[in-house]
Design a protein around this motif. Sequence first.
Motif, PDB file in Angstrom:
ATOM      1  N   PRO A  20       0.811  -1.222   0.000  1.00  0.00           N
ATOM      2  CA  PRO A  20       0.000   0.000   0.000  1.00  0.00           C
ATOM      3  C   PRO A  20       0.843   1.270   0.000  1.00  0.00           C
ATOM      4  O   PRO A  20       1.932   1.314   0.583  1.00  0.00           O
ATOM      5  N   LEU A  21       0.295   2.297  -0.628  1.00  0.00           N
ATOM      6  CA  LEU A  21       0.913   3.620  -0.638  1.00  0.00           C
ATOM      7  C   LEU A  21       0.639   4.319   0.691  1.00  0.00           C
ATOM      8  O   LEU A  21      -0.498   4.382   1.151  1.00  0.00           O
ATOM      9  N   SER A  22       1.690   4.865   1.293  1.00  0.00           N
ATOM     10  CA  SER A  22       1.526   5.685   2.493  1.00  0.00           C
ATOM     11  C   SER A  22       1.531   7.162   2.148  1.00  0.00           C
ATOM     12  O   SER A  22       0.760   7.950   2.691  1.00  0.00           O
ATOM     13  N   ASP A  23       2.421   7.551   1.227  1.00  0.00           N
ATOM     14  CA  ASP A  23       2.509   8.959   0.849  1.00  0.00           C
ATOM     15  C   ASP A  23       3.376   9.086  -0.387  1.00  0.00           C
ATOM     16  O   ASP A  23       4.067   8.132  -0.793  1.00  0.00           O
ATOM     17  N   LEU A  24       3.335  10.264  -0.969  1.00  0.00           N
ATOM     18  CA  LEU A  24       4.234  10.600  -2.057  1.00  0.00           C
ATOM     19  C   LEU A  24       5.509  11.202  -1.485  1.00  0.00           C
ATOM     20  O   LEU A  24       5.483  11.847  -0.438  1.00  0.00           O
ATOM     21  N   PHE A  25       6.610  11.014  -2.174  1.00  0.00           N
ATOM     22  CA  PHE A  25       7.896  11.551  -1.745  1.00  0.00           C
ATOM     23  C   PHE A  25       8.237  12.739  -2.631  1.00  0.00           C
ATOM     24  O   PHE A  25       8.233  12.636  -3.865  1.00  0.00           O
ATOM     25  N   LEU A  26       8.490  13.904  -2.010  1.00  0.00           N
ATOM     26  CA  LEU A  26       8.791  15.121  -2.745  1.00  0.00           C
ATOM     27  C   LEU A  26      10.183  15.617  -2.434  1.00  0.00           C
ATOM     28  O   LEU A  26      10.643  15.551  -1.283  1.00  0.00           O
ATOM     29  N   GLU A  27      10.841  16.139  -3.453  1.00  0.00           N
ATOM     30  CA  GLU A  27      12.131  16.805  -3.311  1.00  0.00           C
ATOM     31  C   GLU A  27      12.104  18.073  -4.157  1.00  0.00           C
ATOM     32  O   GLU A  27      11.807  18.011  -5.362  1.00  0.00           O
ATOM     33  N   ASN A  28      12.351  19.217  -3.511  1.00  0.00           N
ATOM     34  CA  ASN A  28      12.345  20.507  -4.200  1.00  0.00           C
ATOM     35  C   ASN A  28      11.042  20.746  -4.963  1.00  0.00           C
ATOM     36  O   ASN A  28      11.031  21.268  -6.069  1.00  0.00           O
ATOM     37  N   GLY A  29       9.951  20.323  -4.354  1.00  0.00           N
ATOM     38  CA  GLY A  29       8.635  20.557  -4.930  1.00  0.00           C
ATOM     39  C   GLY A  29       8.200  19.575  -5.981  1.00  0.00           C
ATOM     40  O   GLY A  29       7.081  19.671  -6.489  1.00  0.00           O
ATOM     41  N   ALA A  30       9.047  18.619  -6.325  1.00  0.00           N
ATOM     42  CA  ALA A  30       8.703  17.630  -7.348  1.00  0.00           C
ATOM     43  C   ALA A  30       8.504  16.261  -6.702  1.00  0.00           C
ATOM     44  O   ALA A  30       9.177  15.905  -5.731  1.00  0.00           O
ATOM     45  N   VAL A  31       7.581  15.491  -7.254  1.00  0.00           N
ATOM     46  CA  VAL A  31       7.344  14.132  -6.767  1.00  0.00           C
ATOM     47  C   VAL A  31       8.406  13.222  -7.370  1.00  0.00           C
ATOM     48  O   VAL A  31       8.518  13.106  -8.601  1.00  0.00           O
ATOM     49  N   THR A  32       9.181  12.597  -6.505  1.00  0.00           N
ATOM     50  CA  THR A  32      10.282  11.748  -6.975  1.00  0.00           C
ATOM     51  C   THR A  32      10.246  10.353  -6.372  1.00  0.00           C
ATOM     52  O   THR A  32      11.249   9.641  -6.388  1.00  0.00           O
ATOM     53  N   GLY A  33       9.086   9.960  -5.847  1.00  0.00           N
ATOM     54  CA  GLY A  33       8.998   8.613  -5.322  1.00  0.00           C
ATOM     55  C   GLY A  33       7.728   8.390  -4.529  1.00  0.00           C
ATOM     56  O   GLY A  33       6.857   9.261  -4.436  1.00  0.00           O
ATOM     57  N   ALA A  34       7.644   7.193  -3.960  1.00  0.00           N
ATOM     58  CA  ALA A  34       6.479   6.799  -3.189  1.00  0.00           C
ATOM     59  C   ALA A  34       6.917   6.097  -1.919  1.00  0.00           C
ATOM     60  O   ALA A  34       7.813   5.237  -1.949  1.00  0.00           O
ATOM     61  N   VAL A  35       6.283   6.478  -0.818  1.00  0.00           N
ATOM     62  CA  VAL A  35       6.499   5.801   0.463  1.00  0.00           C
ATOM     63  C   VAL A  35       5.459   4.702   0.575  1.00  0.00           C
ATOM     64  O   VAL A  35       4.251   4.961   0.458  1.00  0.00           O
ATOM     65  N   VAL A  36       5.894   3.482   0.777  1.00  0.00           N
ATOM     66  CA  VAL A  36       4.989   2.340   0.795  1.00  0.00           C
ATOM     67  C   VAL A  36       5.320   1.442   1.982  1.00  0.00           C
ATOM     68  O   VAL A  36       6.333   1.629   2.671  1.00  0.00           O
ATOM     69  N   THR A  37       4.460   0.469   2.190  1.00  0.00           N
ATOM     70  CA  THR A  37       4.747  -0.600   3.147  1.00  0.00           C
ATOM     71  C   THR A  37       4.884  -1.888   2.354  1.00  0.00           C
ATOM     72  O   THR A  37       3.963  -2.281   1.623  1.00  0.00           O
ATOM     73  N   ARG A  38       6.029  -2.518   2.469  1.00  0.00           N
ATOM     74  CA  ARG A  38       6.266  -3.761   1.737  1.00  0.00           C
ATOM     75  C   ARG A  38       6.779  -4.808   2.712  1.00  0.00           C
ATOM     76  O   ARG A  38       7.721  -4.559   3.474  1.00  0.00           O
ATOM     77  N   ASN A  39       6.121  -5.957   2.681  1.00  0.00           N
ATOM     78  CA  ASN A  39       6.455  -7.032   3.628  1.00  0.00           C
ATOM     79  C   ASN A  39       6.380  -6.542   5.072  1.00  0.00           C
ATOM     80  O   ASN A  39       7.197  -6.906   5.921  1.00  0.00           O
ATOM     81  N   GLY A  40       5.406  -5.657   5.321  1.00  0.00           N
ATOM     82  CA  GLY A  40       5.173  -5.164   6.666  1.00  0.00           C
ATOM     83  C   GLY A  40       6.104  -4.062   7.126  1.00  0.00           C
ATOM     84  O   GLY A  40       6.002  -3.600   8.268  1.00  0.00           O
ATOM     85  N   THR A  41       7.001  -3.603   6.244  1.00  0.00           N
ATOM     86  CA  THR A  41       7.997  -2.601   6.626  1.00  0.00           C
ATOM     87  C   THR A  41       7.906  -1.391   5.714  1.00  0.00           C
ATOM     88  O   THR A  41       7.845  -1.546   4.492  1.00  0.00           O
TER      89      THR A  41
END
Length: 600
Positions: free
Chosen positions: A279-300
């Motif tokens: 599941p997606l927890s949040d979007l990852f931003l750097e300098n105002g741009a979306v550059t990744g996704a924070v997720v939970t994988r294998n419970g971590t």
Amino acid sequence: MSPSADPVGRTEPFPEPGPTRRGVLGTAAGAALALAAGAAVSTGSAAAADLPPLGTYDVVVVGSGAAGMTAALTAAKRGLSCVVLEKAATFGGSAARSGAGIWIPNNPVILAAGVPDTPAKAAAYLAAVVGPDVSADRQRAFLGHGPAMISFVMANSPLRFRWMEGYSDYYPELPGGLAGGRSMEPDQLDGNILGAELAHLNPAYMTVPAGMVVFSADYKWLTLAAVSVKGAAVAAECLARGTTAALLGQKPLTMGQSLAAGLRAGLLAARVPVWLNTPLSDLFLENGAVTGAVVTRNGTPGLVRARRGVVVGSGGFEHNAAMRAEFQRQPIGTAWTVGAKENTGDGIQAGRRAGAALDLMDDAWWGPAVPLPDQPYFCLAERTLPGGLLVDAAGARFVNEAGPYSDVVHTMYDRNPSAPDIPAWLVVDQNYRNRYLFKDVAPTLPFPDSWYTSGAAYKEWTLDALAGRIGVPAAALRATVSRFNGLALGGRDTDFHRGDSAYDHYYTDPAVLPNSCLAPLWLPPFHAFRIVPGDLGTKGGLRTDARARVLRPDGTVIPGLYAAGNASAAVMGHSYAGAGSTIGPAMTFGYIAALDLASD
């Protein structure tokens, strides 16, 4: 890059709004929201940067429905590395559960079948249906890229498609509308092509009868199998398909099962990983741009980085009670939807935290539903077949029962505050029950006891007794049925114009004359079914432009963030052009998003 070389067909940057007073105020408010969101995201991003790295890809796609898988397939075939993140333990989302109608004007499948479509007709029709709710450039993007998307999918997956002959556009009388329809559906697919991955396919909303292979276009005839020669022939054909598949050792898939499996097979061939239970927890931003996704994988918790961007295709928010209460009219909840249970608006909320604007959050892909005890049943043929009518709490008709299903529910909500019709009641007689399939219950057979004990259905030998059970005035119900019977015998509904549109006649009985939509209610016992505002999913979400880029309230682009499908505000606006107006645009804007990412 020159405009002529741009695969998305853009010719100029997305236009900024003019400096009107309302625009200035809106921009100021949007900036304040963005600042607040940015502060929160910055803190979260700093923490997220320290999370375990789960990999870096050119494109990260959130959601494995029709939008997400089409985006991932397109990105991969454009030479980009890609991963699909899926919250559920299965892939396919709501698309896998659906009938998988696909509405794409001028696509090669329907043109080869002889559908008399043209770009001018399609543009006129979509503009007339959608109105001013959706920008002209987004409409053009959908119409312009949809046919190419279908060609691309067929070239890069085992999917093939069939025209749903005769399934009319929902408003064929509007300019450019086609009474013969533009909708198509996936052809039969052998699930063996997926190997062990087939076990991870999200199950269908309704199971096909054992031993049969059924297409969406077959259902209208299966409903009539007891009273129609063609209906009986279609039932025999479905059985023959199933027998042939069994003899060949196949695992036949149709409708949404075929669509999802075919796209997944394309991803397997393209070596695109699909991470389930992530599941997606949040979007990852750097300098105002979306550059990744924070997720939970294998419970971590972990961070998946995106070099070029993230495509949010995570579905709507139909199973999020708080969001439905915040944005939609009452009564509402999560019990009447048939959307995938994992659709809780995660991608929409993450985009909102990143500063995105939202649109159409009050709306959904509505349809009248019977709240059965196991799951709601989305009514298509049942409310259209001759011998039935819808009444409100006053025992009066209030709508064209055979009209487009989204219109019926819009009417219910519009009227309900002053003339209660939630729930409404579908009233039919035994003649109707002797002739037609209802859900999966054959004609003349009794309904399950649970339908009655749950209050979803009632049966009485007189209209007065039925009125007492469902809580409507007996005299009013008698008068309503009497007037309806007179209209039915005359063949013309002068009250609500049921049968005036070609669309009204799709799920009807051609043996009933002079109007296949209308037959009197005369044979006891009489039956009533509780009708509530069901939906196939919500249709509001992140505001996007013609390139599927997510926008802030001031119209500026959030770099690196794209959205498609029910996580984005629908290109159909508050309306519904034809069967497949959900999936067709979802796939198209997933395709557009990937093209734009590949063009950078």
